[in-house]
Motif scaffolding. Structure first.
Motif, PDB file in Angstrom:
ATOM      1  N   THR A  24      -0.528  -4.681  11.880  1.00  0.00           N
ATOM      2  CA  THR A  24      -0.437  -4.099  10.349  1.00  0.00           C
ATOM      3  C   THR A  24      -0.375  -2.492  10.499  1.00  0.00           C
ATOM      4  O   THR A  24      -0.841  -1.946  11.721  1.00  0.00           O
ATOM      5  N   LYS A  25       0.332  -2.008   9.838  1.00  0.00           N
ATOM      6  CA  LYS A  25       0.356  -0.550   9.674  1.00  0.00           C
ATOM      7  C   LYS A  25       0.139  -0.388   8.065  1.00  0.00           C
ATOM      8  O   LYS A  25       0.691  -0.960   7.390  1.00  0.00           O
ATOM      9  N   ALA A  26      -0.699   0.549   7.644  1.00  0.00           N
ATOM     10  CA  ALA A  26      -0.861   0.926   6.264  1.00  0.00           C
ATOM     11  C   ALA A  26      -1.266   2.192   5.934  1.00  0.00           C
ATOM     12  O   ALA A  26      -1.580   3.190   6.658  1.00  0.00           O
ATOM     13  N   VAL A  27      -0.894   2.543   4.629  1.00  0.00           N
ATOM     14  CA  VAL A  27      -0.811   3.920   4.099  1.00  0.00           C
ATOM     15  C   VAL A  27      -1.636   3.340   2.532  1.00  0.00           C
ATOM     16  O   VAL A  27      -1.508   2.487   2.094  1.00  0.00           O
ATOM     17  N   TYR A  28      -1.969   4.596   1.814  1.00  0.00           N
ATOM     18  CA  TYR A  28      -2.531   4.663   0.727  1.00  0.00           C
ATOM     19  C   TYR A  28      -2.763   5.602  -0.123  1.00  0.00           C
ATOM     20  O   TYR A  28      -2.733   6.889   0.337  1.00  0.00           O
ATOM     21  N   GLY A  29      -2.715   5.549  -1.411  1.00  0.00           N
ATOM     22  CA  GLY A  29      -3.015   6.508  -2.416  1.00  0.00           C
ATOM     23  C   GLY A  29      -4.053   6.395  -3.366  1.00  0.00           C
ATOM     24  O   GLY A  29      -4.941   5.635  -2.711  1.00  0.00           O
ATOM     25  N   ASN A  30      -4.306   6.980  -4.517  1.00  0.00           N
ATOM     26  CA  ASN A  30      -5.317   6.556  -5.311  1.00  0.00           C
ATOM     27  C   ASN A  30      -5.268   5.168  -5.996  1.00  0.00           C
ATOM     28  O   ASN A  30      -6.182   4.622  -6.298  1.00  0.00           O
ATOM     29  N   ALA A  31      -4.100   4.595  -6.294  1.00  0.00           N
ATOM     30  CA  ALA A  31      -3.949   3.513  -7.359  1.00  0.00           C
ATOM     31  C   ALA A  31      -3.286   2.265  -6.454  1.00  0.00           C
ATOM     32  O   ALA A  31      -3.522   1.140  -6.767  1.00  0.00           O
ATOM     33  N   ALA A  32      -3.025   2.599  -4.966  1.00  0.00           N
ATOM     34  CA  ALA A  32      -2.356   1.358  -4.435  1.00  0.00           C
ATOM     35  C   ALA A  32      -2.250   1.590  -2.943  1.00  0.00           C
ATOM     36  O   ALA A  32      -2.408   2.726  -2.582  1.00  0.00           O
ATOM     37  N   SER A  33      -2.134   0.722  -2.144  1.00  0.00           N
ATOM     38  CA  SER A  33      -2.152   0.725  -0.604  1.00  0.00           C
ATOM     39  C   SER A  33      -0.735  -0.106  -0.470  1.00  0.00           C
ATOM     40  O   SER A  33      -0.343  -0.802  -1.243  1.00  0.00           O
ATOM     41  N   LEU A  34      -0.082   0.240   1.009  1.00  0.00           N
ATOM     42  CA  LEU A  34       1.139  -0.374   1.229  1.00  0.00           C
ATOM     43  C   LEU A  34       0.928  -0.501   2.538  1.00  0.00           C
ATOM     44  O   LEU A  34       0.336   0.199   3.419  1.00  0.00           O
ATOM     45  N   ALA A 116     -10.209   1.095   9.036  1.00  0.00           N
ATOM     46  CA  ALA A 116     -10.166   1.590  10.362  1.00  0.00           C
ATOM     47  C   ALA A 116      -8.725   2.432  10.597  1.00  0.00           C
ATOM     48  O   ALA A 116      -9.020   3.428  11.590  1.00  0.00           O
ATOM     49  N   HIS A 117      -7.756   2.044  10.327  1.00  0.00           N
ATOM     50  CA  HIS A 117      -6.744   2.645  10.359  1.00  0.00           C
ATOM     51  C   HIS A 117      -5.612   3.145   9.464  1.00  0.00           C
ATOM     52  O   HIS A 117      -4.576   3.988   9.654  1.00  0.00           O
ATOM     53  N   ALA A 118      -6.047   2.825   8.121  1.00  0.00           N
ATOM     54  CA  ALA A 118      -5.034   3.221   6.933  1.00  0.00           C
ATOM     55  C   ALA A 118      -4.855   4.608   6.828  1.00  0.00           C
ATOM     56  O   ALA A 118      -6.111   5.341   6.969  1.00  0.00           O
ATOM     57  N   VAL A 119      -3.860   5.201   6.501  1.00  0.00           N
ATOM     58  CA  VAL A 119      -3.667   6.617   6.313  1.00  0.00           C
ATOM     59  C   VAL A 119      -3.391   7.063   4.956  1.00  0.00           C
ATOM     60  O   VAL A 119      -2.761   6.382   4.433  1.00  0.00           O
ATOM     61  N   GLY A 120      -4.294   7.942   4.471  1.00  0.00           N
ATOM     62  CA  GLY A 120      -4.200   8.418   3.131  1.00  0.00           C
ATOM     63  C   GLY A 120      -2.824   9.464   2.933  1.00  0.00           C
ATOM     64  O   GLY A 120      -2.918  10.425   3.729  1.00  0.00           O
ATOM     65  N   LEU A 121      -2.200   9.330   1.866  1.00  0.00           N
ATOM     66  CA  LEU A 121      -1.129  10.172   1.504  1.00  0.00           C
ATOM     67  C   LEU A 121      -1.369  11.192   0.480  1.00  0.00           C
ATOM     68  O   LEU A 121      -1.108  10.850  -0.820  1.00  0.00           O
ATOM     69  N   PHE A 122      -2.062  12.405   0.711  1.00  0.00           N
ATOM     70  CA  PHE A 122      -2.471  13.091  -0.228  1.00  0.00           C
ATOM     71  C   PHE A 122      -2.185  14.411   0.049  1.00  0.00           C
ATOM     72  O   PHE A 122      -2.018  15.050   0.940  1.00  0.00           O
ATOM     73  N   ASP A 123      -1.926  15.210  -0.922  1.00  0.00           N
ATOM     74  CA  ASP A 123      -1.466  16.949  -0.745  1.00  0.00           C
ATOM     75  C   ASP A 123      -2.638  17.490  -0.455  1.00  0.00           C
ATOM     76  O   ASP A 123      -3.671  17.061  -0.508  1.00  0.00           O
ATOM     77  N   GLU A 124      -2.088  18.590   0.495  1.00  0.00           N
ATOM     78  CA  GLU A 124      -3.291  19.609   0.928  1.00  0.00           C
ATOM     79  C   GLU A 124      -4.304  20.034  -0.397  1.00  0.00           C
ATOM     80  O   GLU A 124      -3.762  20.487  -1.303  1.00  0.00           O
TER      81      GLU A 124
END
Length: 154
Positions: A24-34, A116-124
């Motif tokens: 798997t590869k995964a990313v997330y924000g505050n309300a959801a993960s992909l 362990a590997h999900a990447v958060g997509l958040f602004d600086e």
């Protein structure tokens, strides 16, 4: 952290689903993960729940997904929704791997399959504020009875 990350920067990880694993590869924000999940031939997860809605799109291959007492055969291009809190599992009965795009809301970024590997997509300067932090819980369920629905009629 950034609102954008290249695909190469999101590393693949093996996700343990009790009796089997998938890449798997995964990313997330505050309300959801992909999550992009590639399940090998023969993949068969244990029945489980999580307190988040799950939207699936099968990008390639085919897979059976079971939701409580129902069986759904997904082919490439098919969509499926799994309501929050219901027992579900998957079985790749084909001889080819399948790749599924999964959205979980609220996100599973704290779950052991992704943490362990999900990447958060958040602004600086943006501080992550997850809506909730559901996790996967494996459950006892008579999966074999439901899986018989996948067998051809005599």
């Amino acid at each position: 952290m950034s609102l954008h990350v290249s695909g190469a920067a999101v590393r693949e990880q093996l996700a343990d689903m009790g009796t089997t694993s998938f890449v798997t590869k995964a990313v997330y924000g505050n309300a959801a993960s992909l999550m992009i999940a590639t399940r090998p031939s023969g993949y068969h997860s244990k029945p489980h729940t999580h307190d988040c809605e799950q939207l699936n799109w099968l990008q390639s291959g085919q897979v059976w997904v079971f939701i409580e007492n129902r069986a759904f055969r997904l082919e490439a291009g098919d969509f499926l929704r799994i309501p929050a809190g219901v027992v579900h599992w998957a079985w790749n009965k084909s001889e080819q791997p399948c790749t599924m795009v999964e959205v979980h809301a609220p996100g599973l970024q704290r779950d052991s399959t992704l943490a362990a590997h999900a990447v958060g997509l958040f602004d600086e300067g943006e501080r992550p504020q997850p809506a909730s932090e559901p996790t996967t819980t494996f459950v006892d369920f008579d999966a074999e009875a439901v899986e018989r629905l996948t067998e051809p009629a005599p």
